[in-house]
Design an enzyme around this catalytic site. Sequence first.
Site, PDB file in Angstrom:
ATOM      1  N   GLU A  39      71.542  29.757  16.319  1.00  0.00           N
ATOM      2  CA  GLU A  39      72.186  30.630  17.300  1.00  0.00           C
ATOM      3  C   GLU A  39      72.908  29.761  18.324  1.00  0.00           C
ATOM      4  O   GLU A  39      72.472  28.654  18.640  1.00  0.00           O
ATOM      5  CB  GLU A  39      71.138  31.485  18.005  1.00  0.00           C
ATOM      6  N   LYS A  78      74.654  40.273  16.863  1.00  0.00           N
ATOM      7  CA  LYS A  78      73.238  40.423  17.235  1.00  0.00           C
ATOM      8  C   LYS A  78      72.977  41.803  17.828  1.00  0.00           C
ATOM      9  O   LYS A  78      73.632  42.217  18.792  1.00  0.00           O
ATOM     10  CB  LYS A  78      72.866  39.332  18.237  1.00  0.00           C
ATOM     11  N   CYS A  89      67.824  35.453  16.139  1.00  0.00           N
ATOM     12  CA  CYS A  89      66.837  35.179  17.180  1.00  0.00           C
ATOM     13  C   CYS A  89      65.942  36.382  17.527  1.00  0.00           C
ATOM     14  O   CYS A  89      65.033  36.722  16.782  1.00  0.00           O
ATOM     15  CB  CYS A  89      67.540  34.630  18.414  1.00  0.00           C
TER      16      CYS A  89
END
Length: 280
Positions: A44, A116, A158
């Site tokens: 990330e 995300k 993440c």
Amino acid sequence: MARKLRIGVVQMRSGIEAAANRAAATPFLREAAAAGARLIATPECTTRLDRKRDRFLETLRAEKEEPEIGAWGKLAAELGVWIALGSASIASGDGRACNRSLLFKPDGKIAARYDKIHLFDVQLGGSETYRESATFAPGAEAVIAEGPMGAKLGLTICYDIRFPELYRALGSAGAEIIFVPAAFTKPTGQAHWEILLRARAIETGAFIVAAAQGGVHEDGRTTWGHSTIVGPWGEIIAKLDHDEPGVLIADLDLDEVQSARAKIPAWTGPAQFAAPKANP
């Protein structure tokens, strides 16, 4: 015929300058490619990691205008490998950024994009507070794509790791490898990183490939590192036991996915998350 895929995972310590981050990562990508990896994952915030919001937002450009996207595509083409770029920061159009994973094919073209979905808005204690939603716009769709050897690749980033319904959707759609590029904080990494990665692998019967940021960054934050590859039975295949930049190489036997799912079919059944978006 056995479906065996050699992959590489690059652990980084990204700073605020995108070109410098790419330059730092390139020797590790070359090392992985030279070792025979056909698919290489990065963390990330590969392109930029900067918690100074105003400075960060000033650097944003739309994907078509961001020179780093083209540069990473050229690198994939030069090395002749697939690159799962953990995430790049792209202008969202509403004054914030998209935290976007990009899957590059060996010809340098983009095979898939994922923004995300779950943003890290937490108070860890003391002065350590994170409000990603102030800087990033959330994505809305799960994404699965076809990679080397026809492998089905699921894209996550993440904090997504804490939301198993996303992984259930990807597993139900046939994902054999799920990426978890990350910049975990040190407290959460020490407590939860490996446990969460193994849990998602066990739940989905898929390989989990987690490239991480690690160490003390230019902007002052500290990330956990410990990049890890987990097999579909929940076993650790490879990991870095430190926060320093480096590379992992591992061979994945994709046939193990179906074997694991046949033994423990609990992941099957209707998903509660929206179906993954098809990518060309």
